[in-house]
Structures are given as C-alpha cells and as structure tokens.
Design an enzyme around this catalytic site. Sequence first.
Site, short mmCIF file in Angstrom:
data_model
loop_
_atom_site.label_atom_id
_atom_site.label_comp_id
_atom_site.label_asym_id
_atom_site.label_seq_id
_atom_site.Cartn_x
_atom_site.Cartn_y
_atom_site.Cartn_z
N SER A 111 -11.14 4.32 -5.96
CA SER A 111 -11.96 3.60 -6.93
C SER A 111 -12.33 2.23 -6.37
O SER A 111 -12.19 1.96 -5.17
CB SER A 111 -11.20 3.49 -8.25
OG SER A 111 -11.99 2.86 -9.24
N TYR B 22 -22.93 2.07 -9.74
CA TYR B 22 -21.71 2.29 -8.97
C TYR B 22 -20.48 1.87 -9.79
O TYR B 22 -19.49 2.60 -9.86
CB TYR B 22 -21.78 1.49 -7.68
CG TYR B 22 -20.54 1.50 -6.82
CD1 TYR B 22 -20.24 2.59 -6.02
CD2 TYR B 22 -19.69 0.40 -6.78
CE1 TYR B 22 -19.11 2.59 -5.21
CE2 TYR B 22 -18.55 0.38 -5.98
CZ TYR B 22 -18.27 1.48 -5.19
OH TYR B 22 -17.15 1.47 -4.40
N LYS C 128 -17.38 4.25 -11.03
CA LYS C 128 -15.98 4.00 -10.68
C LYS C 128 -15.12 3.80 -11.93
O LYS C 128 -13.94 4.19 -11.95
CB LYS C 128 -15.89 2.78 -9.76
CG LYS C 128 -16.46 3.02 -8.37
CD LYS C 128 -15.78 4.17 -7.63
CE LYS C 128 -16.24 4.28 -6.18
NZ LYS C 128 -15.58 5.41 -5.49
#
Length: 247
Positions: free
Chosen positions: A142, A156, A160
């Site tokens: 992560s 993004y 995550k």
Amino acid sequence: MEFDGKVVVVTGGSRGMGQEMVRAFAAEGAHVVVASRKLDDCQVVAKAAEAMHGRRALAVPCNVSDWAQCDALIDSVYQQFGQVDVLVNNAGLSPLYPSVDQITEAYFDKVIGVNLKGPFRLASVIGARMAASGGGSIVNISSIEAIRPDPTAIPYAAAKAALNNLTEGLAQTFGSSGVRVNAIQCGPFLTDISNAWTDEMRVLFDNQAALRRCGNPDEITGAALYFASERASFCTGAVLRLDGGVR
C-alpha cells in the site's frame, strides 16, 4: 533458509521494491515467480535469482489490471509449481495528470485496475486455493497516500485506501483457514519513479520524514519477509507504516 521450498509470487517484480523482494525471498530459499508487464524484464530478474541462489524462478508477463491476465498468471504458477505459499501484490502505478478535472475515464480505470482490481483478483483466487491447501500469506503493498492523499495522486490514493480495506476484509474471509493477509503502507522510496521527481520534491519528501530521508528499495524486504514468515503467525489484517516517520 526460512522459505526453503516455498513458492512466492511477486507482482511488479521486475524492478524497484518488487525486484528486491524477489531477491530476498530467493536468498531465503524460496522458488520465486516474477510477474510484470514486460517479459524480458521479468526474465532478467528471474535468471539472476536462479544464478545467485539456486532457486527455481519463473518469469510471467502480466498486466494485473486485466482480469484474464491475472487468471493466466495463476494458472501458469500452479501448472509449474502446484502451490503458492506467499503472494506479494506489489504492482502499482500513478501517472501524473494536469489537474483532477482533466482525469480521463481511461486513466481512472487504469489506475484503479493496477492498484486495486488486480490485487483483488489475485488475492481472492490464490487466497481461496491457499485456504483449501492449509494456509499461506498475502502481502499487499500500500502507500501513505491511502491516509494522506496528495492532490497529484487522487485516484491512486483512493485505490490504496481501498487496498487497505481489502486487506482487512480478506483477512477476515480467510483467517479461519490459516491464510494471513497484511499490508505494508510505504512512504516515498527511491525506486525508478523517483527519477522523475524534481529537486524540490525530493527535499520535501526528505523533510516530511522523521528520519529525514526517503527509503531505499531494499528496506522493504524486512517487513515483507516478516509478514510472510511464521514469526508473524498471529498477525493478520495489519497495515504497517513503512515511511520513515512521515508526519
């Protein structure tokens, strides 16, 4: 040789932190599967692992944003080895965009696909097979963006954050079958991506960390080996910050 005879799959394994994890697991006795988009790059890393550590290494081209390619990767690994003991979902990307309102649907789908859809498919199918065979370990890579999203990486960061959620959800799903699922939440690391940073960005990242520096790619290996090992036998659903103390 803690992982002697184990089979470890690393996506995004042809460079950066993925390559370092391939090397580390092979050094501990594991057979390794190097998965990434470009077969030639995977083969270079796989051949090096075989030469240095005498372990079997399989190179498999795979764009993890593609459901069918994820399934093909799984089929290839089980045909060659008959098992997976450790899955490391490391593949990720976050291309720059001019502004958040100019993000295209194709861009959004690509980022979500690589950072979330692929890890979900691989962890779900491999996790179920691990459960049927007595257990295993899944490690999701992560990012600090999951809890501190930057305006330059919104899709993004969202992916995550969802990956952290997926980690705990799958830990609950597979826990009774001996499959542990954990995540390493990384801060800025000096991988290939850092070559595109400006000097100002590098100074900013360094100063945000309590250690006053960014991570080196090999500094992820200790956490990955721990989560994958029996030393973490009572650890599942955890998200470990590995960011040098970013504030």
